[in-house]
Design an enzyme around this catalytic site. Sequence first.
Site, short mmCIF file in Angstrom:
data_model
loop_
_atom_site.label_atom_id
_atom_site.label_comp_id
_atom_site.label_asym_id
_atom_site.label_seq_id
_atom_site.Cartn_x
_atom_site.Cartn_y
_atom_site.Cartn_z
N TYR A 1 0.84 -1.35 0.12
CA TYR A 1 -0.05 -0.02 -0.14
C TYR A 1 0.79 1.21 -0.03
O TYR A 1 2.01 1.36 0.18
CB TYR A 1 -0.81 -0.04 1.31
CG TYR A 1 -0.21 0.40 2.49
CD1 TYR A 1 0.53 -0.60 3.10
CD2 TYR A 1 -0.32 1.50 3.11
CE1 TYR A 1 1.05 -0.29 4.22
CE2 TYR A 1 0.20 1.97 4.35
CZ TYR A 1 0.96 0.87 4.87
OH TYR A 1 1.58 1.41 6.21
N LYS B 1 6.40 -1.93 1.82
CA LYS B 1 5.34 -1.32 2.41
C LYS B 1 4.02 -2.39 2.53
O LYS B 1 3.14 -2.16 1.71
CB LYS B 1 5.24 -0.12 1.94
CG LYS B 1 4.18 0.89 2.85
CD LYS B 1 4.44 2.31 2.35
CE LYS B 1 3.34 3.17 3.11
NZ LYS B 1 3.37 3.11 4.56
N GLU C 1 12.06 2.38 13.90
CA GLU C 1 11.33 3.53 13.38
C GLU C 1 10.11 3.45 14.29
O GLU C 1 10.06 2.51 15.16
CB GLU C 1 10.97 3.40 11.88
CG GLU C 1 10.49 1.86 11.56
CD GLU C 1 10.06 1.56 10.17
OE1 GLU C 1 9.88 2.73 9.43
OE2 GLU C 1 10.13 0.48 9.80
N LEU D 1 11.20 1.41 6.70
CA LEU D 1 10.70 1.61 5.72
C LEU D 1 11.35 3.00 5.26
O LEU D 1 11.59 3.88 6.26
CB LEU D 1 9.08 2.04 5.68
CG LEU D 1 8.58 2.54 4.43
CD1 LEU D 1 8.26 1.41 3.52
CD2 LEU D 1 7.05 3.03 4.74
N1 PDD Z 1 2.75 5.11 7.44
N2 PDD Z 1 7.51 3.75 8.80
C1 PDD Z 1 6.57 3.02 8.72
C2 PDD Z 1 6.43 1.95 9.15
C3 PDD Z 1 5.25 3.78 8.10
O1 PDD Z 1 4.08 2.74 7.96
C4 PDD Z 1 5.27 5.07 7.36
C5 PDD Z 1 4.23 5.51 6.91
C6 PDD Z 1 6.59 5.46 7.55
C7 PDD Z 1 6.49 7.01 6.92
O2 PDD Z 1 6.65 6.87 5.44
P1 PDD Z 1 6.06 8.13 4.67
O3 PDD Z 1 6.95 9.21 4.90
O4 PDD Z 1 6.36 7.51 3.24
O5 PDD Z 1 4.73 8.07 4.81
C8 PDD Z 1 7.61 5.04 8.16
C9 PDD Z 1 1.59 5.45 6.61
C10 PDD Z 1 1.43 6.99 6.53
C11 PDD Z 1 0.56 4.81 7.14
O6 PDD Z 1 0.61 3.69 7.30
O7 PDD Z 1 -0.52 5.40 7.23
#
Ligand code: PDD
Length: 285
Positions: free
Chosen positions: A33, A149, A182, A207
């Site tokens: 996703y 992801k 993270e 991620l």
């Molecule tokens: N989450 N690490 C994890 C485990 C994440 O699920 C996300 C993003 C990030 C940050 O990635 P980005 O900057 O590309 O949003 C880091 C999304 C927002 C979610 O699951 O809702």
Amino acid sequence: MSRIAYVNGRYVPMRDAKVHIEDRGFQFADGVYEVCEVRGGRLIDERRHIERLQRSLKEIRIRMPMSVAALGVVLREMIARNRIGYGIVYLQVNRGVARRDHAFPSVPVTPSVIATARSLNLARNEASAGKGIAIISVPDNRWGRVDIKTVGLLPNVLARQAAIDQGAREAWFVDEDGLITEGASTNAWIVTPSGALVTRQADQAILRGITRTVVLDAIKAQGLTVEERAFSLDEARGAREAFVTSASQIVLPVVRIDGHAIGDGKPGPVAMALRREFYRYAEVS
Ligand code: PDD
């Protein structure tokens, strides 16, 4: 106005947005996703999100379900049909529908594609950034490929709920060496006492956040010092500032870790400046 979802080629009211019970996303979390921020009705960093989607799909051997251009049309239709000014678009691609068997279907099936969109409350998000958030630390018990992801997010769900149960907003995963990987849905950052910005190197243990990439660009453009390396919980506790980044929160200051105040216990100036500056470095389309 009822919310509209995209399900396998159709735009449907939310109540009719259904997937098959033998969709492998449902039975095996066999899907990936993306979450993309929407501002002023436009997509933030669409190109990078779609590139990461393509990478995630390739890593788990699902073909791109449609062209990049067609995906762009779906995302924009979702913004328009749901009248999103400020909010997020969610896009998920699963391997498809097949009789339950762990191995890939021997006759390839069509990947499932779904999308939703929703408005976020800008004033509320600004207010939480102005206050800063509390986080807790939890052991990182996820699989070894969290750089993909995938929708297999149960450890992240449990970590976030543990945070909520303790009156915090986010959980930071800590690996076997005591180093932070993270957040449950964010990347983790600190500002050291000497003013360097630190975030873990993007290997298979985190991620590679799109927001993280853009914030790195902003930091470099401003001539600030950045170190892409792991940091421990102890180092974080002694940091001058801490913050998290994600598409839906951009830069969100962290003011407490496991009940311990960070810096003076208020959002730090570096985090707040990066939050303001972010859109100068992001792509808007
Ligand atoms: N989450 N690490 C994890 C485990 C994440 O699920 C996300 C993003 C990030 C940050 O990635 P980005 O900057 O590309 O949003 C880091 C999304 C927002 C979610 O699951 O809702």
